[in-house]
Write a protein that holds these residues in place. Structure first.
Motif, short mmCIF file in Angstrom:
data_model
loop_
_atom_site.label_atom_id
_atom_site.label_comp_id
_atom_site.label_asym_id
_atom_site.label_seq_id
_atom_site.Cartn_x
_atom_site.Cartn_y
_atom_site.Cartn_z
N ALA A 95 0.90 -1.27 0.13
CA ALA A 95 -0.04 -0.04 -0.07
C ALA A 95 0.79 1.21 0.18
CB ALA A 95 -0.94 -0.04 1.08
N VAL A 96 0.55 2.38 -0.46
CA VAL A 96 1.23 3.41 -0.50
C VAL A 96 0.95 4.19 0.76
CG1 VAL A 96 1.58 5.93 -1.70
CG2 VAL A 96 1.11 3.92 -3.13
N ARG A 107 -7.58 3.89 1.03
CA ARG A 107 -8.14 3.29 0.01
C ARG A 107 -7.44 2.01 -0.03
NH1 ARG A 107 -9.29 8.48 -1.22
NH2 ARG A 107 -11.60 8.98 -1.30
N PRO A 109 -5.43 -0.73 -2.00
CA PRO A 109 -4.89 -0.83 -3.47
C PRO A 109 -5.64 -2.09 -3.95
CG PRO A 109 -3.31 -1.86 -1.76
CD PRO A 109 -4.39 -1.11 -0.81
N ALA A 110 -5.44 -2.09 -5.52
CA ALA A 110 -5.76 -3.41 -6.00
C ALA A 110 -4.82 -4.46 -5.53
CB ALA A 110 -5.34 -3.28 -7.66
#
Length: 189
Positions: A95-96, A107, A109-110
């Motif tokens: 994740a960022v 949110r 991540p994919a």
């Protein structure tokens, strides 16, 4: 013969093939039937890092276990090459990192390509990781197929005081899965 390709953390932040965690895993694997390989990414651009990894996999003459740490784990999670027998992802940067507020909620991540792959996976999380701790990573990998989750207690992202613990976990998993045969799949990354 099973090989382990070790993917290092982000080199711009002190990562590389001689990183403390990667070196501890490499050294321990030398005393096992799993042949370790380590390298430095030529770029932090994901597509280049993926190509570097695929080149390492294809240089091996048998099944490969990918063992990645931080950025290396995120790259490993995108590789579904048919020679890969499994993945060990340590403090995976999936994740960022961001500041979460009501105006900017996290949110998810994919999901990476390995999420639905039936081959075995290990996700090792540092309990006190400021960026990729259990609160962030556990929900992301909870639904992954064939994924074992382990948390290293009192560890931070760098595993400064727990390097031996995380290396032992990765090596134990690698040796246990050394006999795994990769499922041949087409359309890999």
């Amino acid at each position: 013969m099973t090989h382990a390709v070790l993917l290092p953390p982000y080199f711009a932040h002190g990562g590389g093939q001689h990183n403390r965690v990667i070196s501890a895993i490499y050294d321990r694997l030398l005393a096992t039937p799993v042949v370790p390989h380590r390298f430095d990414f030529s770029s932090v651009t994901e597509s280049v890092a993926q190509a570097d990894t695929v080149a390492q996999i294809e240089a091996c003459d048998g099944p490969v276990l990918l063992i990645g740490y931080s950025f290396g784990a995120a790259v490993a999670a995108t590789i579904t090459h048919p020679a890969v027998a499994g993945w060990a992802l340590i403090a995976p940067a999936l994740a960022v990192p961001q500041f979460v507020s009501p105006a900017s909620p996290l949110r998810p991540p994919a999901q990476p390509p390995v999420a639905t792959d039936p081959r075995p996976k290990l996700a090792v999380i540092a309990e006190r990781d400021a960026w990729f701790g259990a609160d962030v990573i556990d929900p992301l990998v909870a639904e992954w197929v064939a994924c074992e989750q382990q948390t290293v207690r009192s560890a931070d992202h760098f595993f400064a005081a727990t390097t031996d613990d995380v290396a032992d976990r990765a090596v134990t998993w690698a040796v246990a899965h050394a006999a795994s045969r990769p499922a041949v799949r087409s359309g890999y990354r």
